[in-house]
Design a protein around this motif. Structure first.
Motif, short mmCIF file in Angstrom:
data_model
loop_
_atom_site.label_atom_id
_atom_site.label_comp_id
_atom_site.label_asym_id
_atom_site.label_seq_id
_atom_site.Cartn_x
_atom_site.Cartn_y
_atom_site.Cartn_z
N ILE B 146 24.60 25.80 45.19
CA ILE B 146 24.52 27.18 45.42
C ILE B 146 23.34 27.66 46.54
O ILE B 146 21.99 27.72 46.11
N GLN B 147 23.46 27.91 47.48
CA GLN B 147 22.52 28.42 48.67
C GLN B 147 22.05 30.37 48.81
O GLN B 147 21.69 30.40 48.90
N LYS B 148 23.27 30.54 48.66
CA LYS B 148 23.32 31.83 49.38
C LYS B 148 24.23 32.75 48.20
O LYS B 148 25.84 32.81 47.64
N ILE B 149 23.59 33.42 46.91
CA ILE B 149 25.31 34.66 46.92
C ILE B 149 24.84 36.67 47.18
O ILE B 149 23.62 36.53 47.21
N GLU B 150 26.02 36.55 47.57
CA GLU B 150 25.90 38.22 48.46
C GLU B 150 26.42 38.89 47.66
O GLU B 150 28.18 38.36 47.60
N VAL B 151 26.74 40.27 47.35
CA VAL B 151 27.10 40.97 46.86
C VAL B 151 27.11 42.09 47.98
O VAL B 151 26.95 43.12 48.31
N LEU B 152 29.27 41.90 48.67
CA LEU B 152 28.95 42.71 50.13
C LEU B 152 29.31 44.49 49.71
O LEU B 152 29.16 44.92 49.80
N ARG B 153 30.34 43.90 48.10
CA ARG B 153 30.80 45.92 47.36
C ARG B 153 30.80 45.64 46.42
O ARG B 153 31.34 44.54 46.00
N LEU B 154 29.32 46.15 45.45
CA LEU B 154 29.56 45.96 44.68
C LEU B 154 30.20 47.10 43.59
O LEU B 154 29.89 48.81 43.54
N GLU B 155 31.10 47.01 42.68
CA GLU B 155 31.85 47.89 42.51
C GLU B 155 32.89 47.14 41.13
O GLU B 155 32.61 46.31 40.61
N ARG B 156 32.82 48.18 40.88
CA ARG B 156 34.18 47.54 38.72
C ARG B 156 35.66 47.97 39.18
O ARG B 156 35.79 48.61 39.92
N ARG B 157 35.93 47.62 38.53
CA ARG B 157 36.99 47.88 38.17
C ARG B 157 38.20 48.80 37.25
O ARG B 157 36.98 48.13 35.82
N LEU B 158 38.63 48.95 36.55
CA LEU B 158 39.55 49.31 35.49
C LEU B 158 39.61 48.03 34.60
O LEU B 158 39.78 48.64 33.50
N ASP B 159 39.98 46.77 34.25
CA ASP B 159 39.89 45.84 33.76
C ASP B 159 38.45 44.71 34.00
O ASP B 159 38.37 44.60 34.84
N GLU B 160 38.29 44.23 32.23
CA GLU B 160 37.94 43.10 32.42
C GLU B 160 37.64 41.84 33.88
O GLU B 160 37.65 41.14 33.59
N SER B 161 39.08 41.95 33.86
CA SER B 161 39.76 40.70 34.24
C SER B 161 41.22 41.18 35.01
O SER B 161 41.49 41.71 34.50
#
Lengths: 185, 284
Positions: B146-161
Motif C-alpha cells: 500500500i502506497q497511500k491511504i487517503e480519507v476523502l470524506r471522514l464521517e460515521r454512519r449509524l451502524d458499525e457494519s
C-alpha cells in the motif's frame, strides 16, 4: 481474528476467567441459563455466603464480579449499570444494597470481591462436588484458617537446617563409598 | 539464550523507536499516580481511532510478547506511511503497488463498509459501483504494497457494519473515482451521517430484519418475517455480562497499551502537520 468490542468499557476481573462459558443445561435452554444464574447471584448478594454445586458457583462468580465491578466503575447514575443491576438482582432492595453497601466496601480492593472455596464431595465420583461462594468482607467466621507466614517460625527453621545437614552427610557417605569402589578397581 | 533474554526484557520496557531518541512529545496527557510520579495516559478516544492496536480478545490465541512486537512493527510502518483516522462509512482512496498495471499503481475509491482484524492483520473493505458492477476490495492496513491511504470524506454512519449496502440500491454505494478530498468544517468532531438507505426488493444476502440496523429505511416486510425474527432472537444476550467481558479488552489493559503507543503516534501526527504546513508555505 476479531476486533475487540469498543462499545463498553469493562474493568479487569481479578478471577481466572475460563475461555468458554458452561452451558448449564436446563429445560428452557440458553434463556433458562441466565435465569438460573440470576437466582444464584441474587442469593449471593442477599446472604453473602451460599453453598451450591461447583459448576454453577464458578459461572455465578464471574457474573457477580462483573456486576460489582461495573457498579464501582460507573456508579448508580449510569443507565446501563442500573439496567444490569435491575436484571441480575431479583429483589429490588438488593439493588440498594449493591450500590450503598457493597460498592463502598469494595471501592479500594485490589483483589477479587468473591471467594470460591471447594466444599464437601461424596466419593466416589467424577463430578465436581459442592462449593461455597462468598462475598469478601462478610460478617461470618472465616471458612479457611488464615495463611500465616510459617517459613520463619523457629521449629521450621531448625527442621530445614536438620534436613540440610542430613542431606550433606548422606552425600559425603556416598562420595566415600564411590571413592572406595574406584580405588578397589 | 541471549535472544530470549532480549525478547523478555522488551516486555518490561516501554516501546521506543529510533526517531523518538532525544525528542519528547508536546501534548502528552500526564496524570499523577499515588507515588507522585507522572503517568502518561492516552486520551480516551484513542480506542476508536486506533482499534487495531487492541489485540484479539480470544484467550486461546493471546501472546503478550507477539502483541508487543506487532505494536512496534505497526508504529514503524506508520512512521513510513500515513494511515489516517477513518471509520465505517468514510469514503477512502487507496493506492497499491501493482506490477501488472500500466502505471505500476492501482487506485481504488470506495466507502468503508467494514473493518476488522487486530495488529498487523488489520483490514478494511472498500465498496464502490464501477460500470454498474458492485466491487469490494479488502485492504490490509499494514501491507507494504500500500502506497497511500487517503480519507476523502471522514464521517460515521449509524451502524458499525454497512454490509447491507450490498442489498441496497446502487446509488448508495456509487462514488466517483476521481473524487477529491473534502475539507472538514469541524476538526474536533467526526460527523455522523444519519442517512437511511433504501434496500432493493428481496431476496437479500442476509436477513436484515433480524439485525438491529439503524441506517436502513423501514423494510416493509410481511409480518411473518418479524414474528420469526422475534422467535429466533436472543434478548438475554443483552444482559450476559460474561459474554461482553469475553468479547472485549478490559479498560486497564487498554490504557496500558495506548499509553505505550500514543506518544509515538502524537509525534508522527505533529511531524506530518509540520510537513504539510511547510509544503503549503513553500507553495505560497
Amino acid at each position: 481474528m476479531n476486533q475487540a468490542d469498543l462499545s463498553k468499557l469493562v474493568s479487569a476481573l481479578r478471577i481466572a476467567v475460563k475461555p468458554k462459558p458452561r452451558l448449564l443445561s436446563c429445560p428452557e435452554g440458553p434463556a433458562g441459563r441466565l435465569k438460573k444464574l440470576r437466582a444464584t447471584v441474587t442469593a449471593l448478594v442477599k446472604y453473602e455466603r451460599i453453598e451450591l454445586n461447583y459448576p454453577r458457583a464458578d459461572e455465578a462468580q464471574g457474573y457477580a464480579e462483573r456486576l460489582i465491578s461495573d457498579a464501582i466503575r460507573n456508579g448508580d447514575c449510569h443507565k446501563h449499570t442500573m439496567e444490569m443491576a435491575d436484571y441480575w438482582l431479583n429483589e429490588k432492595q438488593l439493588v440498594h444494597k449493591l450500590f450503598k453497601v457493597l460498592v463502598p466496601r469494595y471501592q479500594n480492593y485490589n483483589s477479587s470481591f468473591t471467594r470460591l472455596v471447594l466444599g464437601p464431595k461424596t466419593y466416589p465420583g467424577y463430578y465436581a462436588g459442592t462449593a461455597i461462594l462468598e462475598l469478601k468482607g462478610n460478617p461470618f467466621p472465616a471458612l479457611q484458617p488464615e495463611n500465616h507466614n510459617y517459613h520463619y517460625w523457629l521449629h521450621n527453621v531448625l527442621l530445614e537446617e536438620a534436613k540440610k545437614e542430613f542431606r550433606s552427610a548422606r552425600e559425603e557417605r556416598n562420595a566415600g563409598t564411590t571413592e572406595s569402589v574406584t580405588t578397589e578397581s | 539464550m541471549a535472544i530470549v533474554e532480549h525478547l523478555a526484557s522488551l516486555l518490561r520496557k516501554p516501546i521506543e523507536t529510533s526517531d523518538e531518541a532525544g525528542e519528547r512529545s508536546v501534548s502528552t496527557q500526564k496524570t499523577g499516580d499515588e507515588s507522585g510520579n507522572t503517568v502518561i495516559v492516552a486520551p480516551p478516544e484513542f480506542r476508536f481511532m486506533y482499534p487495531e492496536f487492541l489485540p484479539d480478545p480470544a484467550p486461546e490465541t493471546r501472546n503478550r510478547l507477539r502483541e508487543k512486537l506487532e505494536r512496534m512493527d505497526m508504529l514503524q510502518r506508520r512512521s513510513v506511511i500515513e494511515i489516517p483516522e477513518f471509520y465505517t462509512g468514510s469514503i477512502m482512496a487507496v493506492t497499491v503497488a501493482d506490477a501488472n498495471s500500466p502505471n505500476k499503481f492501482a487506485r481504488f475509491v470506495g466507502i468503508c463498509i467494514q473493518r476488522g482484524g487486530s495488529g498487523l492483520r488489520a483490514w478494511f473493505i472498500l465498496r464502490n459501483v464501477v460500470d454498474k458492477q458492485g466491487v469490494e476490495i479488502l485492504y490490509e492496513m499494514y501491507c507494504p504494497l500500500i502506497q497511500k491511504i487517503e480519507v476523502l470524506r471522514l464521517e460515521r454512519r449509524l451502524d458499525e457494519s454497512l454490509l447491507y449496502l450490498r442489498d441496497a440500491l446502487p446509488e448508495y454505494s456509487t462514488f466517483p473515482l476521481n473524487m477529491e478530498q473534502e475539507r472538514r468544517l469541524n476538526n474536533s468532531v467526526v460527523p455522523i451521517n444519519p442517512i437511511k438507505v433504501k434496500l432493493r426488493p428481496r431476496p437479500w444476502l442476509e436477513r436484515w430484519e433480524r439485525q438491529n440496523l439503524q441506517g436502513v429505511e423501514d423494510l416493509n416486510l410481511p409480518q411473518r418475517f418479524y414474528d420469526k425474527a422475534e422467535k429466533v432472537a436472543k434478548p438475554w444476550e443483552k444482559y450476559d455480562l460474561m459474554l461482553h467481558y469475553r468479547k472485549t479488552i478490559p479498560a486497564e489493559e487498554q490504557e496500558k497499551i495506548f499509553a505505550e503507543v500514543h506518544s509515538q503516534l502524537q509525534q508522527q501526527e505533529l511531524k506530518r502537520k509540520l510537513r504539510r504546513r511547510r509544503g503549503f508555505d513553500n507553495e505560497q
